[in-house]
Design a protein around this motif. Sequence first.
Motif, PDB file in Angstrom:
ATOM      1  N   VAL A   1      37.006  44.785  34.009  1.00  0.00           N
ATOM      2  CA  VAL A   1      38.052  44.387  34.951  1.00  0.00           C
ATOM      3  C   VAL A   1      39.418  44.822  34.434  1.00  0.00           C
ATOM      4  O   VAL A   1      40.226  45.417  35.173  1.00  0.00           O
ATOM      5  CB  VAL A   1      38.016  42.865  35.192  1.00  0.00           C
ATOM      6  CG1 VAL A   1      39.291  42.392  35.896  1.00  0.00           C
ATOM      7  CG2 VAL A   1      36.798  42.487  36.035  1.00  0.00           C
ATOM      8  N   LEU A   2      39.703  44.544  33.181  1.00  0.00           N
ATOM      9  CA  LEU A   2      40.992  44.941  32.599  1.00  0.00           C
ATOM     10  C   LEU A   2      41.169  46.449  32.659  1.00  0.00           C
ATOM     11  O   LEU A   2      42.249  46.956  33.016  1.00  0.00           O
ATOM     12  CB  LEU A   2      41.080  44.447  31.159  1.00  0.00           C
ATOM     13  CG  LEU A   2      42.322  44.898  30.379  1.00  0.00           C
ATOM     14  CD1 LEU A   2      43.582  44.333  31.007  1.00  0.00           C
ATOM     15  CD2 LEU A   2      42.210  44.485  28.908  1.00  0.00           C
TER      16      LEU A   2
ATOM     17  N   LEU B   1      45.222  41.442  39.730  1.00  0.00           N
ATOM     18  CA  LEU B   1      46.000  41.968  38.604  1.00  0.00           C
ATOM     19  C   LEU B   1      46.973  43.049  39.064  1.00  0.00           C
ATOM     20  O   LEU B   1      48.124  43.097  38.611  1.00  0.00           O
ATOM     21  CB  LEU B   1      45.060  42.511  37.527  1.00  0.00           C
ATOM     22  CG  LEU B   1      44.304  41.447  36.724  1.00  0.00           C
ATOM     23  CD1 LEU B   1      43.176  42.089  35.928  1.00  0.00           C
ATOM     24  CD2 LEU B   1      45.250  40.702  35.789  1.00  0.00           C
ATOM     25  N   ILE B   2      46.522  43.925  39.960  1.00  0.00           N
ATOM     26  CA  ILE B   2      47.413  44.970  40.464  1.00  0.00           C
ATOM     27  C   ILE B   2      48.551  44.349  41.264  1.00  0.00           C
ATOM     28  O   ILE B   2      49.716  44.749  41.144  1.00  0.00           O
ATOM     29  CB  ILE B   2      46.622  45.984  41.307  1.00  0.00           C
ATOM     30  CG1 ILE B   2      45.639  46.746  40.409  1.00  0.00           C
ATOM     31  CG2 ILE B   2      47.562  46.966  42.000  1.00  0.00           C
ATOM     32  CD1 ILE B   2      44.701  47.675  41.161  1.00  0.00           C
ATOM     33  N   THR B   3      48.244  43.339  42.077  1.00  0.00           N
ATOM     34  CA  THR B   3      49.280  42.661  42.852  1.00  0.00           C
ATOM     35  C   THR B   3      50.338  42.047  41.945  1.00  0.00           C
ATOM     36  O   THR B   3      51.533  42.069  42.266  1.00  0.00           O
ATOM     37  CB  THR B   3      48.648  41.555  43.717  1.00  0.00           C
ATOM     38  OG1 THR B   3      47.715  42.135  44.632  1.00  0.00           O
ATOM     39  CG2 THR B   3      49.706  40.806  44.516  1.00  0.00           C
TER      40      THR B   3
ATOM     41  N   ASP C   1      49.868  31.621  39.875  1.00  0.00           N
ATOM     42  CA  ASP C   1      49.447  32.806  40.628  1.00  0.00           C
ATOM     43  C   ASP C   1      48.453  33.656  39.836  1.00  0.00           C
ATOM     44  O   ASP C   1      47.555  34.267  40.413  1.00  0.00           O
ATOM     45  CB  ASP C   1      50.667  33.644  41.007  1.00  0.00           C
ATOM     46  CG  ASP C   1      51.543  32.950  42.047  1.00  0.00           C
ATOM     47  OD1 ASP C   1      51.074  31.957  42.640  1.00  0.00           O
ATOM     48  OD2 ASP C   1      52.697  33.384  42.244  1.00  0.00           O
ATOM     49  N   ALA C   2      48.614  33.702  38.511  1.00  0.00           N
ATOM     50  CA  ALA C   2      47.682  34.471  37.693  1.00  0.00           C
ATOM     51  C   ALA C   2      46.328  33.782  37.595  1.00  0.00           C
ATOM     52  O   ALA C   2      45.287  34.441  37.511  1.00  0.00           O
ATOM     53  CB  ALA C   2      48.267  34.692  36.299  1.00  0.00           C
TER      54      ALA C   2
ATOM     55  N   ARG D   1      44.416  38.523  30.963  1.00  0.00           N
ATOM     56  CA  ARG D   1      44.367  39.944  31.333  1.00  0.00           C
ATOM     57  C   ARG D   1      45.727  40.419  31.831  1.00  0.00           C
ATOM     58  O   ARG D   1      46.144  41.546  31.550  1.00  0.00           O
ATOM     59  CB  ARG D   1      43.312  40.163  32.415  1.00  0.00           C
ATOM     60  CG  ARG D   1      41.865  40.108  31.924  1.00  0.00           C
ATOM     61  CD  ARG D   1      40.919  40.423  33.056  1.00  0.00           C
ATOM     62  NE  ARG D   1      39.525  40.478  32.649  1.00  0.00           N
ATOM     63  CZ  ARG D   1      38.542  39.820  33.244  1.00  0.00           C
ATOM     64  NH1 ARG D   1      38.821  39.008  34.270  1.00  0.00           N
ATOM     65  NH2 ARG D   1      37.300  39.925  32.831  1.00  0.00           N
ATOM     66  N   LEU D   2      46.437  39.567  32.566  1.00  0.00           N
ATOM     67  CA  LEU D   2      47.768  39.949  33.046  1.00  0.00           C
ATOM     68  C   LEU D   2      48.730  40.126  31.884  1.00  0.00           C
ATOM     69  O   LEU D   2      49.555  41.054  31.891  1.00  0.00           O
ATOM     70  CB  LEU D   2      48.294  38.895  34.029  1.00  0.00           C
ATOM     71  CG  LEU D   2      49.651  39.195  34.671  1.00  0.00           C
ATOM     72  CD1 LEU D   2      49.610  40.506  35.456  1.00  0.00           C
ATOM     73  CD2 LEU D   2      50.092  38.048  35.572  1.00  0.00           C
TER      74      LEU D   2
END
Length: 490
Positions: free
Chosen positions: A296-297, A353-355, A384-385, A391-392
């Motif tokens: 995912v990361l 994560l992209i958002t 929100d994360a 990962r963020l």
Amino acid sequence: MSPAELNAALSELLRITPVAGRLGRLFADAGHELYLVGGSVRDALLARLGSDLDFTTSARPDEVEALLRRFSPAVWTIGKEFGTIGCSVEADGTSWVVEVTTFRADAYAADSRKPVVAFGDTLAEDLVRRDFTVNAMAVSLPQLRFSDPYGGLDDLEAKRLRTPAAPETSFSDDPLRMMRAARFAAQLGFTPVPEVVAAMTAMADRIDIISAERVRDELSKTLLADRPRAGLDLLVGTGLADRVLPELPALRLERDEHHRHKDVYEHSLTVLEQAIELEHRLTPAEATEPAGPDLVLRLAALLHDIGKPDTRRFEAGGKVSFHHHDVVGAKLARRRLTALRFSSDDVKAVAELITLHLRFHGYKPGDGEGAAWTDSAVRRYVRDAGDQLERLHILTRADCTTRNRAKAARLWAAYDDLEARIAELAESEELAALRPDLDGRQIMALLDIPPGPLVGKAYHYLLELRIDEGPLAPEQAEAALSVWWAEQQA
């Protein structure tokens, strides 16, 4: 590799695979040939053999199944139509996974996604249809005779990827082999010879007949390698990425004449590499083993800027902008990863994560230069994360690729400050479990309402209040909810 080195490697192979000799004698006594083959031989010679062993044999599938049932109580036949029977066996404290495949030659019809299987009678027939020469070596069992008809050992030493047959024949038989070349470039550091690259380029459209699931699996293996850049560069350079992940080559934006924005493709690969270097942060403090590669990361790092081509604008004064590329990129990633049959959980996580990957760039550390983030803003960042917070953290740090050391130092210091504030709030407020100060049952009792949408509205109001104000005593939360409810009734 000298004969002495080869013999040492084969001896080591026999030592670390005690099942091989037993299995070889079983097949030999039944009048069949058996060979350790393919990646198992390659990895043994590279001293990286795991516990999965691949064999090929002259025995037909029914005969293989009968022999393996004498060898192991755990046998599976899920690949029998393709000539493969598997089993697991315990030996010397190791659980071995064994797959035995009848000599075969797979080929794809021009418009088919499924291979046409034809069984062969000799090892030579089998090896010539292997994907690469480094996988076309075999060791007979139990005799331990080494077969290398296509020079795989020389290619292994030279870290070179060649095909046993003409590459056009090999890639026509199974187009997925073109993506496998990229995977080996990433996993093993091998370089395909020019004729292989040329065939991949000329036949890139042939990958279209391969199922999305098989493409996804090869792409994932490439990304999960220690050094995926070489494999990704090969996919992009040959045009294969245009067929399977077109958003990646689209990042090779033409620079404006004043060179006022980065090469987004190269930037994305650098972010991926930097995220990999920070992956150790995903290992829990109490863990005894490091966490493995995180798909995912890595997907998020690679794709975080794929919204830029669609949002690029040339502004007055020669500036370039990419407004809302985070939102656009998340939509593109969701669509592409869904088409590639990634799991819904992985798709959702990557898109989130992209958002969020730009959110940090509005952060102020409270050092006197501009307004610092309030505690409320920090809580919203964490809320929100959600479960993607760590990962963020990594993605945001990895996204710093500036060569300006002073700027990079400021960004890292700011993120250190943000993480410290999150830790402080987490310790005092149980930030990891942001919930309203009253639960649904308490809300219904206080407002005297049944379950339904109104409970959800009240819950959301209290959650926002919790984020803005921090934890409230029950009586404070009840008083605030009562005021809100009165306003709703007005």
